[in-house]
Design a protein around this motif. Sequence first.
Motif, PDB file in Angstrom:
ATOM      1  N   SER A 187      11.445  -7.302 -12.513  1.00 19.06           N
ATOM      2  CA  SER A 187      10.936  -7.533 -13.854  1.00 19.06           C
ATOM      3  C   SER A 187       9.439  -7.253 -13.903  1.00 19.06           C
ATOM      4  CB  SER A 187      11.196  -8.980 -14.286  1.00 19.06           C
ATOM      5  OG  SER A 187      10.403  -9.321 -15.410  1.00 19.06           O
ATOM      6  N   ALA A 188       9.045  -6.319 -14.749  1.00 13.15           N
ATOM      7  CA  ALA A 188       7.625  -5.999 -14.880  1.00 13.15           C
ATOM      8  C   ALA A 188       6.848  -7.190 -15.426  1.00 13.15           C
ATOM      9  CB  ALA A 188       7.451  -4.785 -15.787  1.00 13.15           C
TER      10      ALA A 188
ATOM     11  N   ALA B 194       1.927  -0.292 -22.485  1.00 16.21           N
ATOM     12  CA  ALA B 194       1.802   0.749 -23.524  1.00 16.21           C
ATOM     13  C   ALA B 194       1.986   2.140 -22.933  1.00 16.21           C
ATOM     14  CB  ALA B 194       0.442   0.651 -24.207  1.00 16.21           C
ATOM     15  N   ALA B 195       1.642   2.281 -21.650  1.00 19.38           N
ATOM     16  CA  ALA B 195       1.782   3.564 -20.950  1.00 19.38           C
ATOM     17  C   ALA B 195       3.191   3.781 -20.419  1.00 19.38           C
ATOM     18  CB  ALA B 195       0.792   3.634 -19.799  1.00 19.38           C
ATOM     19  N   ASP B 196       4.114   2.888 -20.789  1.00 15.29           N
ATOM     20  CA  ASP B 196       5.492   2.949 -20.293  1.00 15.29           C
ATOM     21  C   ASP B 196       5.518   2.921 -18.761  1.00 15.29           C
ATOM     22  OD1 ASP B 196       8.257   2.989 -20.689  1.00 15.29           O
ATOM     23  OD2 ASP B 196       8.372   5.167 -20.605  1.00 15.29           O
ATOM     24  N   PHE B 197       4.557   2.166 -18.193  1.00 15.81           N
ATOM     25  CA  PHE B 197       4.448   1.910 -16.753  1.00 15.81           C
ATOM     26  C   PHE B 197       4.116   3.167 -15.932  1.00 15.81           C
ATOM     27  CE2 PHE B 197       7.240  -1.327 -18.561  1.00 15.81           C
ATOM     28  CZ  PHE B 197       6.465  -2.456 -18.288  1.00 15.81           C
TER      29      PHE B 197
ATOM     30  N   LYS C  94       0.826  -1.205   0.000  1.00 13.87           N
ATOM     31  CA  LYS C  94       0.000   0.000   0.000  1.00 13.87           C
ATOM     32  C   LYS C  94       0.866   1.265   0.000  1.00 13.87           C
ATOM     33  CE  LYS C  94      -3.547  -2.499  -0.215  1.00 13.87           C
ATOM     34  NZ  LYS C  94      -4.195  -2.645  -1.563  1.00 13.87           N
ATOM     35  N   TYR C  95       2.032   1.181   0.618  1.00 11.19           N
ATOM     36  CA  TYR C  95       2.961   2.312   0.574  1.00 11.19           C
ATOM     37  C   TYR C  95       3.393   2.572  -0.865  1.00 11.19           C
ATOM     38  CZ  TYR C  95       7.526   4.559   0.479  1.00 11.19           C
ATOM     39  OH  TYR C  95       8.582   5.369   0.142  1.00 11.19           O
ATOM     40  N   TYR C  96       3.795   1.517  -1.568  1.00 12.66           N
ATOM     41  CA  TYR C  96       4.209   1.672  -2.961  1.00 12.66           C
ATOM     42  C   TYR C  96       3.058   2.221  -3.807  1.00 12.66           C
ATOM     43  CZ  TYR C  96       8.564  -0.997  -2.286  1.00 12.66           C
ATOM     44  OH  TYR C  96       9.805  -1.418  -1.893  1.00 12.66           O
ATOM     45  N   TYR C  97       1.865   1.706  -3.562  1.00 10.07           N
ATOM     46  CA  TYR C  97       0.705   2.107  -4.352  1.00 10.07           C
ATOM     47  C   TYR C  97       0.414   3.598  -4.193  1.00 10.07           C
ATOM     48  CZ  TYR C  97      -4.064   2.082  -6.200  1.00 10.07           C
ATOM     49  OH  TYR C  97      -5.203   2.352  -6.923  1.00 10.07           O
ATOM     50  N   GLN C  98       0.418   4.060  -2.956  1.00 11.35           N
ATOM     51  CA  GLN C  98       0.114   5.472  -2.712  1.00 11.35           C
ATOM     52  C   GLN C  98       1.258   6.390  -3.150  1.00 11.35           C
ATOM     53  OE1 GLN C  98      -1.444   5.095   1.573  1.00 11.35           O
ATOM     54  NE2 GLN C  98      -2.756   6.658   0.669  1.00 11.35           N
ATOM     55  N   THR C  99       2.485   5.909  -3.025  1.00 13.35           N
ATOM     56  CA  THR C  99       3.648   6.750  -3.341  1.00 13.35           C
ATOM     57  C   THR C  99       3.940   6.805  -4.836  1.00 13.35           C
ATOM     58  OG1 THR C  99       4.628   6.169  -1.201  1.00 13.35           O
ATOM     59  CG2 THR C  99       6.098   7.128  -2.859  1.00 13.35           C
ATOM     60  N   TYR C 100       3.794   5.669  -5.518  1.00 10.12           N
ATOM     61  CA  TYR C 100       4.212   5.572  -6.921  1.00 10.12           C
ATOM     62  C   TYR C 100       3.056   5.399  -7.909  1.00 10.12           C
ATOM     63  CZ  TYR C 100       8.985   4.939  -5.168  1.00 10.12           C
ATOM     64  OH  TYR C 100      10.205   5.108  -4.545  1.00 10.12           O
ATOM     65  N   GLY C 101       1.828   5.293  -7.415  1.00 10.78           N
ATOM     66  CA  GLY C 101       0.697   5.127  -8.322  1.00 10.78           C
ATOM     67  C   GLY C 101       0.323   3.681  -8.552  1.00 10.78           C
ATOM     68  N   THR C 102       1.310   2.795  -8.570  1.00  8.42           N
ATOM     69  CA  THR C 102       1.088   1.349  -8.606  1.00  8.42           C
ATOM     70  C   THR C 102       2.188   0.687  -7.778  1.00  8.42           C
ATOM     71  OG1 THR C 102       2.463   0.921 -10.565  1.00  8.42           O
ATOM     72  CG2 THR C 102       0.133   1.401 -10.962  1.00  8.42           C
TER      73      THR C 102
ATOM     74  N   ASN D 209       5.230   0.124 -10.017  1.00 12.42           N
ATOM     75  CA  ASN D 209       6.119   1.280 -10.182  1.00 12.42           C
ATOM     76  C   ASN D 209       7.088   1.407  -9.016  1.00 12.42           C
ATOM     77  OD1 ASN D 209       5.392   2.212 -12.662  1.00 12.42           O
ATOM     78  ND2 ASN D 209       4.628   4.182 -11.964  1.00 12.42           N
ATOM     79  N   GLY D 210       6.588   1.176  -7.801  1.00 14.80           N
ATOM     80  CA  GLY D 210       7.446   1.244  -6.626  1.00 14.80           C
ATOM     81  C   GLY D 210       8.535   0.190  -6.650  1.00 14.80           C
ATOM     82  N   LEU D 211       8.155  -1.023  -7.045  1.00 14.45           N
ATOM     83  CA  LEU D 211       9.133  -2.115  -7.118  1.00 14.45           C
ATOM     84  C   LEU D 211      10.165  -1.874  -8.217  1.00 14.45           C
ATOM     85  CD1 LEU D 211       6.733  -5.159  -6.624  1.00 14.45           C
ATOM     86  CD2 LEU D 211       8.460  -4.331  -5.010  1.00 14.45           C
ATOM     87  N   MET D 212       9.724  -1.318  -9.337  1.00 15.40           N
ATOM     88  CA  MET D 212      10.648  -1.025 -10.435  1.00 15.40           C
ATOM     89  C   MET D 212      11.601   0.104 -10.051  1.00 15.40           C
ATOM     90  SD  MET D 212       8.062  -1.332 -13.721  1.00 15.40           S
ATOM     91  CE  MET D 212       9.286  -0.836 -14.921  1.00 15.40           C
ATOM     92  N   ALA D 213      11.072   1.102  -9.336  1.00 15.60           N
ATOM     93  CA  ALA D 213      11.890   2.255  -8.961  1.00 15.60           C
ATOM     94  C   ALA D 213      12.911   1.902  -7.889  1.00 15.60           C
ATOM     95  CB  ALA D 213      10.992   3.386  -8.475  1.00 15.60           C
ATOM     96  N   GLU D 214      12.504   1.096  -6.925  1.00 15.41           N
ATOM     97  CA  GLU D 214      13.364   0.853  -5.774  1.00 15.41           C
ATOM     98  C   GLU D 214      14.125  -0.474  -5.822  1.00 15.41           C
ATOM     99  OE1 GLU D 214      11.598   1.549  -1.989  1.00 15.41           O
ATOM    100  OE2 GLU D 214      10.685   3.462  -2.577  1.00 15.41           O
TER     101      GLU D 214
END
Length: 237
Positions: A81-82, A146-149, A61-69, A72-77
């Motif tokens: 693999s998406a 397609a949205a480039d994540f 939920k932290y990743y979801y609220q901070t990164y939108g999904t 995205n949080g897992l990819m950023a930090e």
Amino acid sequence: MTHHPRSLHTAFRHVDTWVFDLDNTLYPADSDLWPKIDARITMFLMHLFGLDGLTSRALQKYYYQTYGTTLNGLMAEHEISADEFLAFVHDIDRSSLNPNHSLASAILRLPGRKLIFTNGSREHALKTAEQLGLTRMFEDIFDIVAADFVPKPAERTYLRFFEAHGVDPARAAMFEDIAKNLVVPHARGMTTTLVAPKKGAKDHREPWEIGSGREPYIDFVTDDLGAFLRDLPVSKI
């Protein structure tokens, strides 16, 4: 929220492109599909980090609220693999969804193009639409890849969608269950409809995702998408 049929005619008579969110929009918010996906996301974090369920849930939920999904949080930090994430979290049983023939016929009668625009994966959208009996209704799917994540409600994602599919927002309508995801579409000229749960029904969305329906960027609200679409006087559009 109720509207006179004339207002429906006025609002939608120019529309030639119909854009639908997937989760909790093409199927009801009280369906068990989203909880299944949500649980798979938690499980993915448990396996990835060796954490217990409660800790993984809080991190999710932290990743979801901070990164939108969460992705995205897992990819950023963590540079995960998406493809692996999307395949895992959408590997669910969809048999609880019954084909919605009424919604299918309502969508089919709409004049012009129909598109799915989702923060989920294309594969998930295809399988879910197939289970609902909606597969042949839609021209294409614009997914998180397609949205480039970059998920809705980011403006650049809508602009990317418009360009990819040649959508003129001034001639398009969008149907979505999360109110904030209608801010940019409305600002760009789309006719917006919030799809809400029926009164008293379970709502598996997060509290911060739920709008009042009275926001200025929401043109219409419905708790029955099929009935709403059937009320549109499409023969005169």
